[in-house]
Enzyme design. Structure first.
Site, mmCIF file in Angstrom:
data_model
loop_
_atom_site.group_PDB
_atom_site.id
_atom_site.type_symbol
_atom_site.label_atom_id
_atom_site.label_comp_id
_atom_site.label_asym_id
_atom_site.label_seq_id
_atom_site.Cartn_x
_atom_site.Cartn_y
_atom_site.Cartn_z
ATOM 1 N N LYS A 68 0.754 -1.316 0.061
ATOM 2 C CA LYS A 68 -0.062 -0.054 -0.117
ATOM 3 C C LYS A 68 0.917 1.203 0.088
ATOM 4 O O LYS A 68 0.614 2.238 -0.597
ATOM 5 C CB LYS A 68 -0.913 -0.003 1.140
ATOM 6 C CG LYS A 68 -2.146 -0.963 1.010
ATOM 7 C CD LYS A 68 -2.894 -0.697 2.107
ATOM 8 C CE LYS A 68 -4.388 -1.286 1.950
ATOM 9 N NZ LYS A 68 -5.346 -0.913 2.968
ATOM 10 N N ASP A 104 -10.059 3.874 1.395
ATOM 11 C CA ASP A 104 -10.622 3.303 2.726
ATOM 12 C C ASP A 104 -11.303 4.497 3.621
ATOM 13 O O ASP A 104 -12.353 4.302 4.261
ATOM 14 C CB ASP A 104 -9.353 3.113 3.525
ATOM 15 C CG ASP A 104 -8.857 1.621 3.177
ATOM 16 O OD1 ASP A 104 -9.500 0.816 2.634
ATOM 17 O OD2 ASP A 104 -7.734 1.650 3.285
#
Ligand code: NAP
Length: 271
Positions: A68, A104
């Site tokens: 990520k 997110d």
């Protein structure tokens, strides 16, 4: 080269990822001729994989642990959400470019909007934890316009660093219970309460009864924190919806249809 749009989730390990179930459910539901697969990519191979995937017909990818942060250096363009959070979970391959996004924070807020409509944005939120997930959630809450986002973490220095970076307030872990009286939203982003982990041992006595309590741990779906909050009358929202909603922007941009998060999807992912 594939003849229909294909996306993938890239990680190492990748067997546990629920992303294929989510995207395949939507591809079926909307009768879209696309494909979504999982690819185990070791860190040393990430750059080569990202070079090759667009030429193989891939329109984008989700990225998960451990890529990520690393993917940020490999992208040609970084969208504001990913820039602010410092990590990406969604990539779009468009016009020869790799575009990095982070959905997110969006997923966290969309889950509250769907399952606790009219949740209170006028009082402070208290976020427990300062790890990777907390970064996106603190950012999402600030973007949602809350007057104050307070972070408590076992390691205070991490809470302080995150608060300084994003414009939040850090408090000591031992001050949580004194702070609860002021909050309208309580979020657990620590791994406490997850199956196999210790419980989050928190006295909720001072938490207002109209505060929303949410936990991003979704195994179990109803964590001990959520069970205790529910039993005293607080509205609760479980963490599965965050996982489902964070997938929406990627699917929409890859496959051209904005999908709905519905009960059938929840069942599909819990199977
Ligand atoms: P992470 O970066 O490893 O952060 C873990 C956090 O938990 C840190 O703040 C850590 O505090 C805290 N912690 C761990 N053990 C603790 C203990 N014994 N006492 C107090 N604090 C403790 O992990 P993450 O990626 O943020 O993920 C955290 C949880 O969220 C995981 O359970 C993950 O499955 C879940 N998650 C859910 C979603 C969703 O879509 N629902 C998305 C992402 C993550 P220190 O800094 O002091 O170590």
């Amino acid at each position: 080269m594939t003849s229909f749009p294909t996306a993938a989730v890239l990680g190492d390990p990748i067997g546990h990822s629920k992303s294929p179930r989510i995207h395949r459910y939507w591809l079926d539901k909307y009768s879209i001729s696309g494909e979504y697969t999982r690819l185990q990519i070791a860190p040393d191979n990430l750059a080569r994989a990202l070079d090759a995937l667009p030429d193989l017909g891939f329109v984008g990818a989700n990225v998960t642990i451990p890529h990520k942060v690393a993917v940020m250096d490999l992208a040609d363009e970084i969208l504001p959400n990913a820039q602010a959070i410092g990590a990406a979970n969604t990539l779009y391959f468009e016009g020869g470019k790799i575009i990095a996004d982070n959905t997110d924070g969006y997923g966290f807020i969309a889950n509250l909007d769907q399952n606790a409509p009219n949740w209170d944005k006028t009082r402070p939120a208290l976020v427990l934890g300062a790890g990777g997930a907390a970064r996106a959630i603190v950012y999402g809450l600030i973007q949602a316009g809350l007057p104050q986002v307070i972070i408590a973490n076992r390691t205070l220095s991490k809470a302080q660093a995150l608060a300084d970076e994003l414009g939040a307030t850090a408090i000591d872990w031992s001050d949580i219970e004194d702070t609860l009286a002021d909050v309208g939203v309580l979020v657990n982003t620590t791994s406490l309460g997850m199956s196999g982990q210790p419980e989050l041992d928190l006295d909720l006595t001072t938490l207002p009864f109209d505060a929303l309590v949410t936990d991003i741990v979704y195994a179990p779906l109803i964590t001990p924190l959520l069970a205790r909050a529910k039993s005293r009358g607080n509205t609760i929202v479980d963490g599965l919806g965050m996982l489902l909603h964070q997938a929406v922007p990627g699917f929409a941009r890859w496959f051209g249809t904005t999908p709905q998060v519905d009960e059938f999807l929840r069942h599909e992912v819990l199977k």
